[in-house]
Design a protein around this motif. Structure first.
Motif, PDB file in Angstrom:
ATOM      1  N   TRP A  94      40.095  32.348  46.899  1.00 25.98           N
ATOM      2  CA  TRP A  94      40.083  33.741  47.340  1.00 25.98           C
ATOM      3  C   TRP A  94      39.043  34.475  46.514  1.00 25.98           C
ATOM      4  O   TRP A  94      39.017  34.352  45.282  1.00 25.98           O
ATOM      5  N   VAL A  95      38.195  35.239  47.171  1.00 27.48           N
ATOM      6  CA  VAL A  95      37.321  36.170  46.474  1.00 27.48           C
ATOM      7  C   VAL A  95      38.137  37.445  46.318  1.00 27.48           C
ATOM      8  O   VAL A  95      38.619  38.011  47.305  1.00 27.48           O
ATOM      9  N   LEU A  96      38.334  37.859  45.063  1.00 27.84           N
ATOM     10  CA  LEU A  96      39.187  39.007  44.769  1.00 27.84           C
ATOM     11  C   LEU A  96      38.378  40.303  44.836  1.00 27.84           C
ATOM     12  O   LEU A  96      37.221  40.344  44.439  1.00 27.84           O
ATOM     13  N   GLY A  97      38.992  41.355  45.291  1.00 30.24           N
ATOM     14  CA  GLY A  97      38.337  42.654  45.436  1.00 30.24           C
ATOM     15  C   GLY A  97      38.264  43.426  44.138  1.00 30.24           C
ATOM     16  O   GLY A  97      38.649  44.590  44.089  1.00 30.24           O
ATOM     17  N   ALA A 124      50.591  31.029  34.877  1.00 30.16           N
ATOM     18  CA  ALA A 124      49.547  31.179  33.871  1.00 30.16           C
ATOM     19  C   ALA A 124      48.925  32.567  33.878  1.00 30.16           C
ATOM     20  O   ALA A 124      48.549  33.092  32.830  1.00 30.16           O
ATOM     21  N   TRP A 125      48.795  33.174  35.047  1.00 24.54           N
ATOM     22  CA  TRP A 125      48.137  34.472  35.174  1.00 24.54           C
ATOM     23  C   TRP A 125      48.573  35.132  36.478  1.00 24.54           C
ATOM     24  O   TRP A 125      49.095  34.481  37.364  1.00 24.54           O
ATOM     25  N   GLN A 126      48.297  36.438  36.560  1.00 25.71           N
ATOM     26  CA  GLN A 126      48.489  37.168  37.810  1.00 25.71           C
ATOM     27  C   GLN A 126      47.516  38.331  37.877  1.00 25.71           C
ATOM     28  O   GLN A 126      47.073  38.846  36.855  1.00 25.71           O
ATOM     29  N   VAL A 127      47.168  38.689  39.098  1.00 27.60           N
ATOM     30  CA  VAL A 127      46.303  39.834  39.352  1.00 27.60           C
ATOM     31  C   VAL A 127      47.049  40.737  40.324  1.00 27.60           C
ATOM     32  O   VAL A 127      47.519  40.283  41.367  1.00 27.60           O
ATOM     33  N   ALA A 128      47.182  42.004  39.961  1.00 28.57           N
ATOM     34  CA  ALA A 128      47.835  42.979  40.827  1.00 28.57           C
ATOM     35  C   ALA A 128      46.822  44.055  41.190  1.00 28.57           C
ATOM     36  O   ALA A 128      46.192  44.637  40.309  1.00 28.57           O
ATOM     37  N   GLY A 129      46.633  44.263  42.496  1.00 28.55           N
ATOM     38  CA  GLY A 129      45.726  45.290  42.972  1.00 28.55           C
ATOM     39  C   GLY A 129      44.344  44.734  43.200  1.00 28.55           C
ATOM     40  O   GLY A 129      44.103  43.566  42.948  1.00 28.55           O
ATOM     41  N   PRO A 130      43.472  45.567  43.692  1.00 31.49           N
ATOM     42  CA  PRO A 130      43.689  46.926  44.173  1.00 31.49           C
ATOM     43  C   PRO A 130      44.625  46.964  45.387  1.00 31.49           C
ATOM     44  O   PRO A 130      44.803  45.953  46.062  1.00 31.49           O
ATOM     45  N   GLY A 131      45.176  48.119  45.610  1.00 31.52           N
ATOM     46  CA  GLY A 131      46.142  48.268  46.694  1.00 31.52           C
ATOM     47  C   GLY A 131      47.392  47.458  46.400  1.00 31.52           C
ATOM     48  O   GLY A 131      47.829  47.351  45.261  1.00 31.52           O
ATOM     49  N   LEU A 180      31.700  41.410  37.671  1.00 32.44           N
ATOM     50  CA  LEU A 180      30.669  41.064  38.644  1.00 32.44           C
ATOM     51  C   LEU A 180      31.208  40.117  39.708  1.00 32.44           C
ATOM     52  O   LEU A 180      30.771  40.143  40.855  1.00 32.44           O
ATOM     53  N   SER A 181      32.144  39.255  39.312  1.00 33.98           N
ATOM     54  CA  SER A 181      32.696  38.259  40.226  1.00 33.98           C
ATOM     55  C   SER A 181      34.121  37.945  39.797  1.00 33.98           C
ATOM     56  O   SER A 181      34.404  37.827  38.605  1.00 33.98           O
ATOM     57  N   ALA A 182      35.012  37.809  40.780  1.00 33.99           N
ATOM     58  CA  ALA A 182      36.412  37.463  40.517  1.00 33.99           C
ATOM     59  C   ALA A 182      36.881  36.517  41.607  1.00 33.99           C
ATOM     60  O   ALA A 182      36.853  36.861  42.790  1.00 33.99           O
ATOM     61  N   VAL A 183      37.301  35.322  41.196  1.00 28.36           N
ATOM     62  CA  VAL A 183      37.702  34.293  42.139  1.00 28.36           C
ATOM     63  C   VAL A 183      39.023  33.685  41.687  1.00 28.36           C
ATOM     64  O   VAL A 183      39.200  33.347  40.515  1.00 28.36           O
ATOM     65  N   ALA A 184      39.962  33.545  42.632  1.00 28.07           N
ATOM     66  CA  ALA A 184      41.226  32.839  42.400  1.00 28.07           C
ATOM     67  C   ALA A 184      41.186  31.580  43.255  1.00 28.07           C
ATOM     68  O   ALA A 184      41.177  31.649  44.486  1.00 28.07           O
ATOM     69  N   PHE A 185      41.109  30.430  42.597  1.00 23.21           N
ATOM     70  CA  PHE A 185      41.082  29.169  43.319  1.00 23.21           C
ATOM     71  C   PHE A 185      42.490  28.796  43.765  1.00 23.21           C
ATOM     72  O   PHE A 185      43.470  29.116  43.085  1.00 23.21           O
ATOM     73  N   LYS A 186      42.605  28.113  44.880  1.00 29.08           N
ATOM     74  CA  LYS A 186      43.913  27.734  45.413  1.00 29.08           C
ATOM     75  C   LYS A 186      44.605  26.681  44.553  1.00 29.08           C
ATOM     76  O   LYS A 186      45.778  26.406  44.753  1.00 29.08           O
TER      77      LYS A 186
END
Length: 146
Positions: free
Chosen positions: A13-16, A112-119, A82-88
């Protein structure tokens, strides 16, 4: 940052998060990076912080939030993503405008990690190497169906 910046590809996933600045760093048994008022990255497993190219040929540090061994991560304060990617596979990769690269692998036993947002977006690296994804659209669809 708008939510349309999220994109699902075959293996990632390319993260926003592009263009968001690290405005706060907090440490307890995890490392949290607040990205403006829009998003947050929380690291609970050891992660690699490197300088230079994405190939990792520059200096590298392995940081462990569980041991509060994250001093090198303070250099992320004020940096822009500049870039944020979450690999499956559960791997997170962030690239910053100051030349730093953050990589966190999945953990076999815990998140191991989590990203919340945007939205209402949320990404979580699940134990063993999977990725869980939630979006506001899914929540709205579930509410309408219920």
């Amino acid at each position: 940052m708008n939510e349309s910046a999220f994109a699902e590809l075959a293996d990632r996933w390319v993260l926003g998060l592009r263009g968001l600045d690290v405005t706060k760093i907090s440490v307890d048994y995890q490392l949290s990076l607040l990205l403006g008022s829009d998003a947050c990255v929380v690291l609970e497993a050891p992660f690699q912080l490197s300088w230079g190219s994405a190939a990792g040929d520059g200096p590298q540090d392995m940081l462990d939030p569980g041991q509060q061994d994250v001093a090198a991560a303070l250099a992320l304060f004020g940096a822009t993503i500049l870039s944020a990617v979450a690999f499956k596979t559960g791997v997170l990769r962030l690239v910053f405008d100051n030349g730093l690269h953050l990589n966190c692998r999945a953990n076999p036993s815990f998140e191991a990690w989590q990203v919340a947002g945007p939205g209402d977006w949320r990404f979580v690296s699940l134990p063993g190497g999977d990725l869980a994804v939630w979006s506001g659209a899914e929540s709205a669809e579930e509410s309408e169906a219920g």
